[in-house]
Design an enzyme around this catalytic site. Structure first.
Site, short mmCIF file in Angstrom:
data_model
loop_
_atom_site.label_atom_id
_atom_site.label_comp_id
_atom_site.label_asym_id
_atom_site.label_seq_id
_atom_site.Cartn_x
_atom_site.Cartn_y
_atom_site.Cartn_z
N ALA A 1 4.46 4.11 2.91
CA ALA A 1 4.01 2.84 2.31
C ALA A 1 4.17 1.72 3.34
CB ALA A 1 4.84 2.50 1.08
N LYS A 2 3.61 0.59 3.05
CA LYS A 2 3.86 -0.62 3.84
C LYS A 2 3.53 -1.82 2.98
CE LYS A 2 5.19 -1.27 8.15
NZ LYS A 2 5.92 -0.24 8.91
N GLY A 3 4.20 -2.93 3.27
CA GLY A 3 3.89 -4.18 2.59
C GLY A 3 3.62 -5.25 3.63
N VAL B 1 0.85 -1.19 0.00
CA VAL B 1 0.00 0.00 0.00
C VAL B 1 0.88 1.24 0.00
CG1 VAL B 1 -1.71 1.34 1.31
CG2 VAL B 1 -1.90 -1.15 1.21
#
Ligand code: GLU
Length: 425
Positions: A117-119, A72
């Site tokens: 962001a992050k995953g 995201v």
């Protein structure tokens, strides 16, 4: 308002949904203080891009498993998206969105030129062999390949991932590009362009924030640390090195307590050997929940979200909470803590050391140059203490909690950039 932010649906409340509700609540409060209009609020409440991927993994016995993965990008207005990658069985799109949003405010707060962001990949890395983990990582990266790059989105370690994961990501991306691209990830091994000081950076930042918030000599100050992993264990070490007495720590295996202070170096060696802190001979066993209720000066939650809730907040006796984890305190708990006069140094400030040194790593990669550990530490300290003093001054001037002040600064900076850039087309 043309896009509606999804509202709470009681039947679907998962831990991830709770984290997102917390993040949206904090944004709403900050937007109120800043007087942002509905359109901009909605812009900031929604991620610019979200990608969900199904990742097939070949297991050692030949079986094929398919796991869900996410990346995201909450915001890209101040620079490339930036944020960690989490491997955890309970991760979902809501959790990853909340974590991406917190990254946006964190980067803006400490003044580094990134969005957030992050995953996440919904898997327990402990159940995979190293080769399975490598295949999973490389395939996940391949699925999100169009999104990432040193000028677009730069992953880093988070819960369940480490330097090795970053090395595989760097390699997968580089093989696809046809040349080495170290700046596509941070938190790499130093032999691949990782920065000196990155591995302990989040914990060093927690120490800097805790000592600044204490405002007195750390000698004999008692500390409890929840989570004894990548962030918690070095944070306990650094606080102990500074003169604090770390009397309790916990991890998934259990919790241990020693009123006279734990020998953190010995405990780390013990945990590395046995897989956890449980059973450490120079301490008494403690219940997980009891750690939160100890009569200590400082409590450092350094594991996952939503661990300080309305259920345990009334029993917390620490006067100072320094959030090493992202989102450990729910908004309901926050209100109780404020009522009890507890100071909370919020996550987006207290744990910003990790992304600060990630930024320094990326700068070194872009310049193909290596800084000394002294240079890195100096810059980390400067950025942490600069943000700390901005937050505490604003909180004092406007009668805000440190969390509210940190969000007003972070959200305000992102909102300002949106207003200056205008909307295309
Ligand atoms: N995962 C860390 C965090 O939540 C570090 C992110 C990064 O370095 O990009 O802040």
């Amino acid at each position: 308002m043309s896009i509606m932010v999804p509202s709470k649906t009681p039947a679907l409340i998962t831990p991830g949904r709770q984290a997102l509700d917390s993040a949206l609540h904090q944004l709403d409060q900050a937007a109120g203080h800043l007087g942002l209009d509905d359109g901009l609020r909605t812009m900031l409440a929604t991620p610019r891009r979200s990608l969900t991927v199904s990742v097939p993994v070949r297991r050692e016995d030949g079986r094929l498993d398919v796991v869900q993965g996410y990346r995201v990008q909450h915001n890209v207005s101040r620079g490339p998206a930036k944020g960690g990658l989490r491997f955890h069985p309970a991760t979902d799109i809501h959790e990853v969105t909340a974590l991406a949003m917190w990254m946006t405010w964190k980067c803006a707060l400490v003044g580094i030129p990134y969005g957030g962001a992050k995953g996440g990949v919904a898997i327990d890395p402990a159940v995979l062999t190293t080769r399975e983990l490598e295949r999973l990582t490389r395939r996940y990266v391949n699925e999100i390949l169009p999104l990432i790059g040193p000028e677009k989105d730069i992953p880093a370690p988070d819960v369940g991932t480490d330097e090795q994961t970053m090395a595989w990501i760097m390699d997968t991306y580089s093989v696809n590009a046809g040349y080495s691209v170290p700046g596509v990830v941070t938190g790499k091994p130093t032999t691949l362009g990782g920065s000196l000081g990155r591995s302990g950076a989040t914990s060093r930042g927690v120490q800097i924030a805790a000592l600044a918030a204490l405002g007195r000599s750390p000698e004999g100050v008692t500390v409890a640390v929840q989570g004894f992993g990548k962030v918690g264990a070095p944070a306990a070490q650094y606080l102990s090195d500074a003169g604090c007495k770390v009397v309790a720590v916990s991890d998934v295996s259990g919790a241990v307590h020693a009123a006279g202070g734990l020998d953190i170096a010995k405990l780390r060696a013990y945990a590395a050997e046995t897989g956890g802190v449980r059973g450490f001979h120079q301490a008494d066993a403690l219940g997980h929940d009891e750690l939160f209720e100890l009569d200590v000066d400082v409590l450092v939650p350094a594991a996952l979200e939503g661990v300080i809730t309305e259920a345990n907040a009334p029993r917390i006796r620490a006067r100072l909470i320094v959030e090493g984890a992202n989102g450990p305190t729910t908004p309901e708990a926050d209100e109780i803590l404020v009522g009890n006069g507890t100071t909370v140094v919020p996550d987006i400030l207290a744990n910003a050391g990790g992304v600060i040194v990630s930024y320094l790593e990326w700068v070194q990669n872009m310049q193909a140059y290596t800084w000394s550990s002294g240079d890195v530490e100096l810059k980390l300290r400067e950025l942490m203490l600069g943000a700390f003093s901005e937050v505490t001054s604003l909180a004092a001037d406007r009668g805000l909690t440190l969390r509210e002040a940190a969000h007003v600064i972070g959200v305000g900076r992102v909102a300002e950039v949106h207003q200056m850039r205008g909307l295309y087309p």
